[in-house]
Design an enzyme around this catalytic site. Structure first.
Site, PDB file in Angstrom:
ATOM      1  NE  ARG A 119      12.141  54.310  31.700  1.00  0.00           N
ATOM      2  CZ  ARG A 119      11.294  53.306  31.849  1.00  0.00           C
ATOM      3  NH1 ARG A 119      11.582  52.144  31.285  1.00  0.00           N
ATOM      4  NH2 ARG A 119      10.194  53.433  32.546  1.00  0.00           N
ATOM      5  CG  ASN A 120      14.555  55.514  35.377  1.00  0.00           C
ATOM      6  OD1 ASN A 120      14.991  56.357  34.597  1.00  0.00           O
ATOM      7  ND2 ASN A 120      13.269  55.272  35.510  1.00  0.00           N
ATOM      8  CG  ASP A 141      14.436  59.433  36.443  1.00  0.00           C
ATOM      9  OD1 ASP A 141      13.613  60.138  37.043  1.00  0.00           O
ATOM     10  OD2 ASP A 141      14.555  59.426  35.221  1.00  0.00           O
ATOM     11  CG  ASP A 168       9.994  55.334  35.929  1.00  0.00           C
ATOM     12  OD1 ASP A 168       9.661  54.336  35.256  1.00  0.00           O
ATOM     13  OD2 ASP A 168      10.452  56.369  35.408  1.00  0.00           O
TER      14      ASP A 168
END
Length: 451
Positions: free
Chosen positions: A227-228, A241, A223
């Site tokens: 955003r992470n 994350d 992922d």
């Protein structure tokens, strides 16, 4: 008697004034050893000096070459009681040491807070606190503990650091270092066009460093997205994350196959979407998307295309066009990361080295990637007139990543696609589109309509 003394005298070595052969060899060896040590010291100091010049905010940067020989990551699966794994890889904290302050977000397991952590005799530090909802299920509890054990096994300057956990009292907590500037995508959107190309590449290099560390341990993130990635006060980027992360087994392919579940389509490699098989190579594909996000200051990959349209477009050979003013060498690296054949994608160690080269040779970043008006974020549902593939100016500007100028066009009284066909560079300048790269992209797209 005289003969005997003469014989004894003549057995002694004759003094020629020169050292013996053994002494000469020792002297030569000593000189060579001294020269080698001096040369090695000079090379080491030069590398250290370059190291700190490239990243003034970090005590260390890049992956640690010595760390790659450490044992690979251990998953929680072998433990019948996951709490035992948590105790082995994390530090259980007394809740009295943790002070929860204000909510800063919503995580996978519950709310995320800003707070402080204070060990006896030590200075209070600011931390981020992930909490587990009181109404958690067994699977949620397992995943919560699993994320803690993942973070507890990593120790790298570009991986978010775990400070400790609280698992024996409610609410259960994962306490990590606090990153002042938050998520990378939001941070970039709030600071549009404020950074130089070298600064953006340095951010990317930090991410590549963290991913090199993970891949060296046979670990895949699954992922990887802006955003992470969290950003410190000095623009140091750290991978975070690990909710979707999985250990890579020691097989020939080094793959992990899922049994279903959600995957982030816009960031995921085609073989992972089609067959649910993830490798470090699929993380490299995701890194290419992160590069695009960084160079576009947090724009949304593939715009308003649906997930189905994204998947079909990728299978048809479509790739994201270069962001505005994107250096050509960076766009070429993106495209290699998006090779359909995963064996043709570079490894993170190679990506890290290439980004380091760009930082030390900033002149390579001056040439901007060409924008092809035929390769834009086409919206298949749109159908304009007179051969124009867009029904409105906002849709068109969105497709060429120029949506920031929607208000400029409205203020100028331009409301239809036909009204933009005769725009010139001078017209755009009067409308407030002053950056040459932005003018070039808009005019190039308009010219594409006429051809």
């Amino acid at each position: 008697m005289v003969r005997t003394q003469e014989q004894e005298f003549r057995t002694l070595p004759q003094d020629t004034g020169m050292p013996s052969g053994g002494v000469i060899v020792c002297i030569i060896f000593g000189v060579l050893l001294f020269i080698g040590l001096v040369a090695g010291l000079i090379i080491y100091r030069r590398r250290q000096a370059h190291h700190h010049r490239a990243r003034p905010c970090q005590k260390h940067s890049g992956y640690n070459r010595d760390e790659i020989w450490l044992k690979p990551y251990v998953d929680l699966q072998p433990y019948e009681d996951p709490s035992r794994g948590v105790l082995e890889f994390t530090k259980e904290l007394d809740p009295s040491l943790v002070n929860i302050e204000n909510v800063i977000g919503e995580g996978e397991f519950g709310e995320v807070y800003r707070g402080t952590l204070c060990f006896p005799g030590k200075e209070r530090i600011v931390v981020a606190i992930k909490t587990l909802k009181s109404s958690y299920s067994d699977s949620t509890w397992w995943n919560f503990l699993r994320e803690a054990t993942i973070m507890g096994q990593f120790n790298h300057q570009n991986i978010v650091r775990l400070e400790g956990v609280v698992t024996k009292r409610s609410p259960m907590m994962i306490i990590t270092e606090y990153m002042d500037n938050g998520a990378l995508d939001t941070f970039l959107r709030e600071n549009m066009d404020k950074f130089s190309a070298v600064q953006l590449v340095t951010m990317l290099q930090g991410i590549a460093s963290g991913m090199t560390y993970l891949s060296d341990r046979n670990y895949v993130h699954r992922d990887l997205a802006a955003r992470n990635i969290l950003v410190s006060h000095c623009l140091l980027c750290k991978v975070s994350d690990f909710g979707l992360s999985r250990i890579l087994e020691n097989d020939v392919e080094g793959t992990y196959e899922t049994k279903g579940g959600k995957i982030p389509i816009r960031w995921t490699a085609p073989e992972a979407i089609a067959h649910r098989i993830f490798t470090s190579a699929s993380d490299v594909w995701s890194f290419g998307i992160v590069m695009w996000e960084v160079l576009s200051y947090g724009d949304k990959p593939y715009g308003d295309m649906t997930n189905q349209e994204v998947m079909k477009s990728i299978e048809d050979g479509y790739r994201l066009p270069p962001p505005v003013d994107c250096p050509s060498v960076l766009y070429e690296l993106m495209k290699v990361c998006w090779s359909y054949d995963r064996t043709r994608r570079p490894r993170f160690r190679e990506i890290h080295a290439q980004l380091d080269h760009f930082i030390s040779s900033p002149h390579l970043l001056r040439t901007v990637a060409d924008f092809d008006p035929r390769v834009t974020l086409r919206l298949p549902s749109c159908s304009g007139s007179d051969g124009i593939p867009y029904r409105s100016i906002p849709e068109w500007l969105e497709s060429i990543r120029m949506k920031r100028y929607i208000l400029n066009f409205r203020t100028a009284g331009l409301n239809t696609m036909e009204s933009v066909l005769e725009l010139s560079a001078e017209d755009l300048k009067q409308m407030g589109v002053t950056l040459p790269g932005h003018q070039k992209r808009i005019l190039c797209s308009i010219q594409g309509f006429k051809e």
